[in-house]
Design a protein around this motif. Structure first.
Motif, PDB file in Angstrom:
ATOM      1  N   GLU A 245      39.995  55.630  32.951  1.00  0.00           N
ATOM      2  CA  GLU A 245      38.572  55.838  33.223  1.00  0.00           C
ATOM      3  C   GLU A 245      37.743  54.703  32.626  1.00  0.00           C
ATOM      4  O   GLU A 245      36.844  54.158  33.273  1.00  0.00           O
ATOM      5  CB  GLU A 245      38.126  57.178  32.638  1.00  0.00           C
ATOM      6  CG  GLU A 245      36.681  57.530  32.929  1.00  0.00           C
ATOM      7  CD  GLU A 245      36.393  57.817  34.387  1.00  0.00           C
ATOM      8  OE1 GLU A 245      35.226  57.680  34.799  1.00  0.00           O
ATOM      9  OE2 GLU A 245      37.341  58.184  35.116  1.00  0.00           O
ATOM     10  N   VAL A 246      38.043  54.341  31.381  1.00  0.00           N
ATOM     11  CA  VAL A 246      37.332  53.238  30.742  1.00  0.00           C
ATOM     12  C   VAL A 246      37.663  51.920  31.434  1.00  0.00           C
ATOM     13  O   VAL A 246      36.793  51.074  31.665  1.00  0.00           O
ATOM     14  CB  VAL A 246      37.668  53.161  29.240  1.00  0.00           C
ATOM     15  CG1 VAL A 246      36.931  51.994  28.586  1.00  0.00           C
ATOM     16  CG2 VAL A 246      37.299  54.464  28.540  1.00  0.00           C
ATOM     17  N   MET A 247      38.936  51.755  31.793  1.00  0.00           N
ATOM     18  CA  MET A 247      39.340  50.535  32.480  1.00  0.00           C
ATOM     19  C   MET A 247      38.610  50.384  33.819  1.00  0.00           C
ATOM     20  O   MET A 247      38.202  49.274  34.194  1.00  0.00           O
ATOM     21  CB  MET A 247      40.856  50.556  32.721  1.00  0.00           C
ATOM     22  CG  MET A 247      41.412  49.313  33.393  1.00  0.00           C
ATOM     23  SD  MET A 247      41.134  47.793  32.455  1.00  0.00           S
ATOM     24  CE  MET A 247      42.123  48.132  30.999  1.00  0.00           C
ATOM     25  N   GLY A 248      38.427  51.501  34.508  1.00  0.00           N
ATOM     26  CA  GLY A 248      37.699  51.441  35.770  1.00  0.00           C
ATOM     27  C   GLY A 248      36.282  50.920  35.581  1.00  0.00           C
ATOM     28  O   GLY A 248      35.783  50.132  36.386  1.00  0.00           O
ATOM     29  N   GLY A 249      35.623  51.379  34.509  1.00  0.00           N
ATOM     30  CA  GLY A 249      34.285  50.882  34.229  1.00  0.00           C
ATOM     31  C   GLY A 249      34.276  49.412  33.856  1.00  0.00           C
ATOM     32  O   GLY A 249      33.376  48.652  34.255  1.00  0.00           O
ATOM     33  N   PHE A 250      35.279  49.001  33.096  1.00  0.00           N
ATOM     34  CA  PHE A 250      35.396  47.593  32.713  1.00  0.00           C
ATOM     35  C   PHE A 250      35.582  46.718  33.951  1.00  0.00           C
ATOM     36  O   PHE A 250      34.905  45.690  34.121  1.00  0.00           O
ATOM     37  CB  PHE A 250      36.573  47.434  31.748  1.00  0.00           C
ATOM     38  CG  PHE A 250      36.978  46.006  31.489  1.00  0.00           C
ATOM     39  CD1 PHE A 250      36.083  45.103  30.951  1.00  0.00           C
ATOM     40  CD2 PHE A 250      38.268  45.583  31.771  1.00  0.00           C
ATOM     41  CE1 PHE A 250      36.462  43.783  30.702  1.00  0.00           C
ATOM     42  CE2 PHE A 250      38.658  44.277  31.522  1.00  0.00           C
ATOM     43  CZ  PHE A 250      37.747  43.375  30.994  1.00  0.00           C
ATOM     44  N   VAL A 251      36.479  47.137  34.836  1.00  0.00           N
ATOM     45  CA  VAL A 251      36.753  46.364  36.054  1.00  0.00           C
ATOM     46  C   VAL A 251      35.512  46.289  36.927  1.00  0.00           C
ATOM     47  O   VAL A 251      35.181  45.238  37.490  1.00  0.00           O
ATOM     48  CB  VAL A 251      37.939  46.985  36.819  1.00  0.00           C
ATOM     49  CG1 VAL A 251      38.071  46.361  38.199  1.00  0.00           C
ATOM     50  CG2 VAL A 251      39.228  46.806  36.026  1.00  0.00           C
ATOM     51  N   GLU A 252      34.792  47.393  37.030  1.00  0.00           N
ATOM     52  CA  GLU A 252      33.573  47.405  37.836  1.00  0.00           C
ATOM     53  C   GLU A 252      32.543  46.424  37.289  1.00  0.00           C
ATOM     54  O   GLU A 252      31.790  45.798  38.048  1.00  0.00           O
ATOM     55  CB  GLU A 252      32.993  48.820  37.861  1.00  0.00           C
ATOM     56  CG  GLU A 252      31.793  48.977  38.771  1.00  0.00           C
ATOM     57  CD  GLU A 252      31.287  50.402  38.827  1.00  0.00           C
ATOM     58  OE1 GLU A 252      30.199  50.619  39.393  1.00  0.00           O
ATOM     59  OE2 GLU A 252      31.973  51.297  38.300  1.00  0.00           O
ATOM     60  N   SER A 253      32.513  46.280  35.958  1.00  0.00           N
ATOM     61  CA  SER A 253      31.511  45.411  35.344  1.00  0.00           C
ATOM     62  C   SER A 253      31.801  43.929  35.561  1.00  0.00           C
ATOM     63  O   SER A 253      30.886  43.108  35.531  1.00  0.00           O
ATOM     64  CB  SER A 253      31.411  45.697  33.840  1.00  0.00           C
ATOM     65  OG  SER A 253      32.557  45.222  33.142  1.00  0.00           O
ATOM     66  N   ILE A 254      33.070  43.575  35.753  1.00  0.00           N
ATOM     67  CA  ILE A 254      33.417  42.153  35.910  1.00  0.00           C
ATOM     68  C   ILE A 254      33.792  41.800  37.344  1.00  0.00           C
ATOM     69  O   ILE A 254      33.808  40.628  37.712  1.00  0.00           O
ATOM     70  CB  ILE A 254      34.578  41.743  34.976  1.00  0.00           C
ATOM     71  CG1 ILE A 254      35.837  42.546  35.293  1.00  0.00           C
ATOM     72  CG2 ILE A 254      34.179  41.888  33.521  1.00  0.00           C
ATOM     73  CD1 ILE A 254      37.082  42.064  34.535  1.00  0.00           C
ATOM     74  N   GLY A 255      34.071  42.821  38.161  1.00  0.00           N
ATOM     75  CA  GLY A 255      34.607  42.562  39.482  1.00  0.00           C
ATOM     76  C   GLY A 255      36.082  42.212  39.368  1.00  0.00           C
ATOM     77  O   GLY A 255      36.529  41.689  38.346  1.00  0.00           O
ATOM     78  N   VAL A 256      36.852  42.499  40.385  1.00  0.00           N
ATOM     79  CA  VAL A 256      38.290  42.234  40.332  1.00  0.00           C
ATOM     80  C   VAL A 256      38.639  41.130  41.304  1.00  0.00           C
ATOM     81  O   VAL A 256      38.306  41.203  42.478  1.00  0.00           O
ATOM     82  CB  VAL A 256      39.094  43.498  40.687  1.00  0.00           C
ATOM     83  CG1 VAL A 256      40.577  43.249  40.523  1.00  0.00           C
ATOM     84  CG2 VAL A 256      38.650  44.646  39.815  1.00  0.00           C
ATOM     85  N   ALA A 257      39.280  40.094  40.814  1.00  0.00           N
ATOM     86  CA  ALA A 257      39.686  39.009  41.693  1.00  0.00           C
ATOM     87  C   ALA A 257      40.745  39.488  42.668  1.00  0.00           C
ATOM     88  O   ALA A 257      41.619  40.273  42.315  1.00  0.00           O
ATOM     89  CB  ALA A 257      40.223  37.842  40.860  1.00  0.00           C
ATOM     90  N   ASP A 258      40.649  39.009  43.881  1.00  0.00           N
ATOM     91  CA  ASP A 258      41.656  39.342  44.893  1.00  0.00           C
ATOM     92  C   ASP A 258      43.009  38.813  44.419  1.00  0.00           C
ATOM     93  O   ASP A 258      43.115  37.733  43.851  1.00  0.00           O
ATOM     94  CB  ASP A 258      41.262  38.694  46.212  1.00  0.00           C
ATOM     95  CG  ASP A 258      42.141  39.138  47.354  1.00  0.00           C
ATOM     96  OD1 ASP A 258      42.884  40.109  47.179  1.00  0.00           O
ATOM     97  OD2 ASP A 258      42.062  38.510  48.416  1.00  0.00           O
ATOM     98  N   ASN A 259      44.056  39.627  44.635  1.00  0.00           N
ATOM     99  CA  ASN A 259      45.398  39.145  44.302  1.00  0.00           C
ATOM    100  C   ASN A 259      46.398  39.698  45.303  1.00  0.00           C
ATOM    101  O   ASN A 259      46.121  40.656  46.013  1.00  0.00           O
ATOM    102  CB  ASN A 259      45.779  39.513  42.862  1.00  0.00           C
ATOM    103  CG  ASN A 259      46.053  40.995  42.684  1.00  0.00           C
ATOM    104  OD1 ASN A 259      46.994  41.522  43.250  1.00  0.00           O
ATOM    105  ND2 ASN A 259      45.233  41.668  41.889  1.00  0.00           N
ATOM    106  N   THR A 260      47.548  39.072  45.325  1.00  0.00           N
ATOM    107  CA  THR A 260      48.589  39.479  46.271  1.00  0.00           C
ATOM    108  C   THR A 260      49.777  40.101  45.558  1.00  0.00           C
ATOM    109  O   THR A 260      50.790  40.385  46.196  1.00  0.00           O
ATOM    110  CB  THR A 260      49.079  38.263  47.073  1.00  0.00           C
ATOM    111  OG1 THR A 260      49.592  37.278  46.166  1.00  0.00           O
ATOM    112  CG2 THR A 260      47.939  37.657  47.887  1.00  0.00           C
ATOM    113  N   PHE A 261      49.673  40.323  44.241  1.00  0.00           N
ATOM    114  CA  PHE A 261      50.849  40.777  43.499  1.00  0.00           C
ATOM    115  C   PHE A 261      50.841  42.258  43.158  1.00  0.00           C
ATOM    116  O   PHE A 261      51.847  42.787  42.703  1.00  0.00           O
ATOM    117  CB  PHE A 261      51.040  39.946  42.226  1.00  0.00           C
ATOM    118  CG  PHE A 261      49.869  39.956  41.263  1.00  0.00           C
ATOM    119  CD1 PHE A 261      49.683  40.993  40.369  1.00  0.00           C
ATOM    120  CD2 PHE A 261      48.974  38.897  41.245  1.00  0.00           C
ATOM    121  CE1 PHE A 261      48.630  40.987  39.469  1.00  0.00           C
ATOM    122  CE2 PHE A 261      47.923  38.883  40.346  1.00  0.00           C
ATOM    123  CZ  PHE A 261      47.743  39.926  39.454  1.00  0.00           C
ATOM    124  N   THR A 262      49.720  42.960  43.400  1.00  0.00           N
ATOM    125  CA  THR A 262      49.674  44.367  42.999  1.00  0.00           C
ATOM    126  C   THR A 262      50.631  45.231  43.810  1.00  0.00           C
ATOM    127  O   THR A 262      51.490  45.926  43.254  1.00  0.00           O
ATOM    128  CB  THR A 262      48.246  44.918  43.117  1.00  0.00           C
ATOM    129  OG1 THR A 262      47.394  44.224  42.205  1.00  0.00           O
ATOM    130  CG2 THR A 262      48.212  46.412  42.780  1.00  0.00           C
TER     131      THR A 262
END
Length: 252
Positions: free
Chosen positions: A185-202
């Motif tokens: 839940e906290v990680m989701g907020g952190f990611v939302e605050s910085i934006g997530v770079a597109d990647n092909t490895f997930t």
């Protein structure tokens, strides 16, 4: 649901200067001793205030605090009152979120703890998860990939986050599952605050992980998760340090 008679519980009068703390302490103690159980209703407000020797306003403040802490639920209406509730994860999740926003948990703390926690979670889940849970994880990966392909980045991110909480649930340990939920839940907020770079490895990593989980190869599965998270969080920390928000959502 039964209402508890005050004399059966052992409520004691409150010292005025400690009223707020003592009311909450007595309720918690009664729950700990099993005299109050989930579903029980506390005595009526007027009766309980008189028994505790406090004003009804003081009692209401204490009950609202207990509700915020997740101990009771306040219901309105003729059948309402203060009810003891079953435990849930909201208090822990909200507490971690608040600590993050207050700065007591830094992004580095969060990402480091997540890597350690998920390495353990994958090992336990590998031993305990059932076939239907493996199928649910597989369906999650397919749905997340489809959402991303369709341009629904918010849904893709939500599904990626859900993947990790599904793993937490598969440990069948409520402490671990709640910690996993809180961290994500906290990680989701952190990611939302910085934006997530597109990647092909997930998604490829997810598929390798699922294969290893089906093989019950705990060491290799944990190593796969740790490698993925270390790579992902290197991207996160670079974005955090540079403070450059992105438009895409992939990962989590």
């Amino acid at each position: 649901m039964k209402e508890i008679v005050p004399s059966f519980l052992g409520f004691a009068p409150i010292a005025p200067q400690r009223a707020f703390e003592d009311i909450a302490s007595q309720v918690r103690e009664l729950v700990a001793r099993g005299k109050l159980k989930p579903g029980d209703r506390l005595p009526a407000e007027r009766e309980l205030a008189a028994k505790l020797n406090v004003s009804r306003n003081t009692l209401r403040e204490a009950l609202r605090a207990l509700e915020l802490s997740g101990m009771i639920e306040l219901r309105k209406g003729a059948t309402g009152g203060a009810f003891v509730v079953p435990g849930n994860s909201d208090v822990v999740v909200n507490g971690l979120r608040d600590l993050y926003h207050l700065g007591a948990i830094t992004p580095k703390d969060l990402t480091e703890a997540r890597i350690w926690l998920e390495g353990m979670v994958v090992r336990i889940a590998c031993e305990r998860l059932h076939a239907d849970e493996l199928d649910a994880l597989d369906a999650n990966v397919h749905a997340a990939a489809a959402a991303y392909k369709a341009g629904d980045f918010a849904e893709s991110a939500r599904l990626h986050q859900r993947f990790h909480t599904l793993l937490g649930d598969a440990t069948r340990n409520p402490v671990v599952a709640i910690l996993m939920e809180g961290v994500m839940e906290v990680m989701g907020g952190f990611v939302e605050s910085i934006g997530v770079a597109d990647n092909t490895f997930t998604v490829p990593s997810r598929r390798r992980l699922l294969k290893l989980l089906r093989e019950r190869n705990a060491d290799a599965a944990a190593a796969e998760m740790v490698r993925f998270l270390e790579r992902l969080h290197a991207v996160y920390m670079e974005r955090w340090n540079n403070r450059r928000p992105a438009n895409d959502s992939q990962g989590v």
